[in-house]
Design a protein around this motif. Structure first.
Motif, PDB file in Angstrom:
ATOM      1  N   SER A  75       0.851  -1.186   0.000  1.00  0.00           N
ATOM      2  CA  SER A  75       0.000   0.000   0.000  1.00  0.00           C
ATOM      3  C   SER A  75       0.888   1.238   0.000  1.00  0.00           C
ATOM      4  O   SER A  75       1.827   1.339   0.797  1.00  0.00           O
ATOM      5  CB  SER A  75      -0.903   0.023   1.227  1.00  0.00           C
ATOM      6  OG  SER A  75      -1.812  -1.044   1.171  1.00  0.00           O
ATOM      7  N   LYS A  78      -0.409   7.742   1.931  1.00  0.00           N
ATOM      8  CA  LYS A  78      -1.220   8.869   1.470  1.00  0.00           C
ATOM      9  C   LYS A  78      -0.440  10.174   1.545  1.00  0.00           C
ATOM     10  O   LYS A  78       0.407  10.360   2.412  1.00  0.00           O
ATOM     11  CB  LYS A  78      -2.452   9.027   2.360  1.00  0.00           C
ATOM     12  CG  LYS A  78      -3.485   7.959   2.233  1.00  0.00           C
ATOM     13  CD  LYS A  78      -4.652   8.301   3.144  1.00  0.00           C
ATOM     14  CE  LYS A  78      -5.760   7.293   3.023  1.00  0.00           C
ATOM     15  NZ  LYS A  78      -6.890   7.636   3.894  1.00  0.00           N
ATOM     16  N   THR A  79      -0.790  11.074   0.659  1.00  0.00           N
ATOM     17  CA  THR A  79      -0.257  12.435   0.723  1.00  0.00           C
ATOM     18  C   THR A  79      -1.214  13.267   1.565  1.00  0.00           C
ATOM     19  O   THR A  79      -2.407  13.310   1.293  1.00  0.00           O
ATOM     20  CB  THR A  79      -0.132  13.038  -0.688  1.00  0.00           C
ATOM     21  OG1 THR A  79       0.708  12.185  -1.466  1.00  0.00           O
ATOM     22  CG2 THR A  79       0.463  14.423  -0.637  1.00  0.00           C
ATOM     23  N   LYS A  80      -0.695  13.910   2.595  1.00  0.00           N
ATOM     24  CA  LYS A  80      -1.519  14.691   3.516  1.00  0.00           C
ATOM     25  C   LYS A  80      -0.942  16.091   3.663  1.00  0.00           C
ATOM     26  O   LYS A  80       0.236  16.310   3.420  1.00  0.00           O
ATOM     27  CB  LYS A  80      -1.565  14.028   4.899  1.00  0.00           C
ATOM     28  CG  LYS A  80      -2.072  12.599   4.903  1.00  0.00           C
ATOM     29  CD  LYS A  80      -3.513  12.525   4.512  1.00  0.00           C
ATOM     30  CE  LYS A  80      -4.346  12.346   5.738  1.00  0.00           C
ATOM     31  NZ  LYS A  80      -5.756  12.236   5.461  1.00  0.00           N
ATOM     32  N   LYS A  88       3.976  13.058   3.320  1.00  0.00           N
ATOM     33  CA  LYS A  88       3.544  11.758   2.831  1.00  0.00           C
ATOM     34  C   LYS A  88       3.684  10.739   3.954  1.00  0.00           C
ATOM     35  O   LYS A  88       4.706  10.710   4.637  1.00  0.00           O
ATOM     36  CB  LYS A  88       4.387  11.336   1.627  1.00  0.00           C
ATOM     37  CG  LYS A  88       3.960  10.049   0.981  1.00  0.00           C
ATOM     38  CD  LYS A  88       4.806   9.769  -0.252  1.00  0.00           C
ATOM     39  CE  LYS A  88       4.427   8.476  -0.900  1.00  0.00           C
ATOM     40  NZ  LYS A  88       4.867   7.302  -0.182  1.00  0.00           N
ATOM     41  N   ARG A  89       2.650   9.935   4.128  1.00  0.00           N
ATOM     42  CA  ARG A  89       2.735   8.854   5.099  1.00  0.00           C
ATOM     43  C   ARG A  89       3.610   7.741   4.526  1.00  0.00           C
ATOM     44  O   ARG A  89       3.814   7.651   3.318  1.00  0.00           O
ATOM     45  CB  ARG A  89       1.336   8.301   5.408  1.00  0.00           C
ATOM     46  CG  ARG A  89       0.486   9.262   6.192  1.00  0.00           C
ATOM     47  CD  ARG A  89      -0.823   8.600   6.563  1.00  0.00           C
ATOM     48  NE  ARG A  89      -1.683   9.544   7.255  1.00  0.00           N
ATOM     49  CZ  ARG A  89      -2.944   9.288   7.559  1.00  0.00           C
ATOM     50  NH1 ARG A  89      -3.501   8.145   7.209  1.00  0.00           N
ATOM     51  NH2 ARG A  89      -3.659  10.180   8.201  1.00  0.00           N
ATOM     52  N   ASP A  91       4.892   4.133   3.186  1.00  0.00           N
ATOM     53  CA  ASP A  91       4.354   2.991   2.465  1.00  0.00           C
ATOM     54  C   ASP A  91       4.388   1.800   3.420  1.00  0.00           C
ATOM     55  O   ASP A  91       5.237   1.727   4.314  1.00  0.00           O
ATOM     56  CB  ASP A  91       5.214   2.677   1.240  1.00  0.00           C
ATOM     57  CG  ASP A  91       5.274   3.823   0.251  1.00  0.00           C
ATOM     58  OD1 ASP A  91       4.376   4.685   0.299  1.00  0.00           O
ATOM     59  OD2 ASP A  91       6.204   3.847  -0.564  1.00  0.00           O
TER      60      ASP A  91
END
Length: 112
Positions: A75, A78-80, A88-89, A91
């Protein structure tokens, strides 16, 4: 596990159990993962560089169950936006472990 991992563990003084805990980071406890428990499937968050065979060996050794199959998925994080800055969180990788009929892992009581 690969021979390289076993020799690394012996060199550093780490036991095989510690290496297995390093492979299987933590169980995923969500509504969807809880529903999968009814079908003898347990979902774990794992390191991104481990293989299906390593996950199978780790789960069998840690929880003393028979593993029928392992499916993995990667996965993307996510870009936050936080305080006006984009970040970015991480992977991550998940493993869906199918257990043999009649076997289960109790995730609520902890490990082994």
């Amino acid at each position: 596990m690969a021979k390289a991992k076993k020799t690394e563990a012996k060199k550093e003084g780490a036991s095989m159990k510690e290496i297995f805990y390093d492979v299987v980071a933590r169980p995923v406890i969500t509504e969807k993962a809880t529903a999968a428990l009814e079908h003898n499937k347990v979902i774990f968050r794992i390191r991104t560089d481990v293989t299906k065979q390593q996950v199978k060996e780790a789960v069998e050794a840690l929880f003393k169950v028979d593993v029928v199959g392992v499916n993995t998925l990667n996965s993307q994080g996510k870009t936050k936006i936080f305080r006006g800055r984009e970040g970015k969180r991480r992977d991550f990788k998940k493993a869906i472990v199918t257990l043999a009929a009649g076997q289960s892992i109790d995730l609520s009581s902890g490990t082994a």
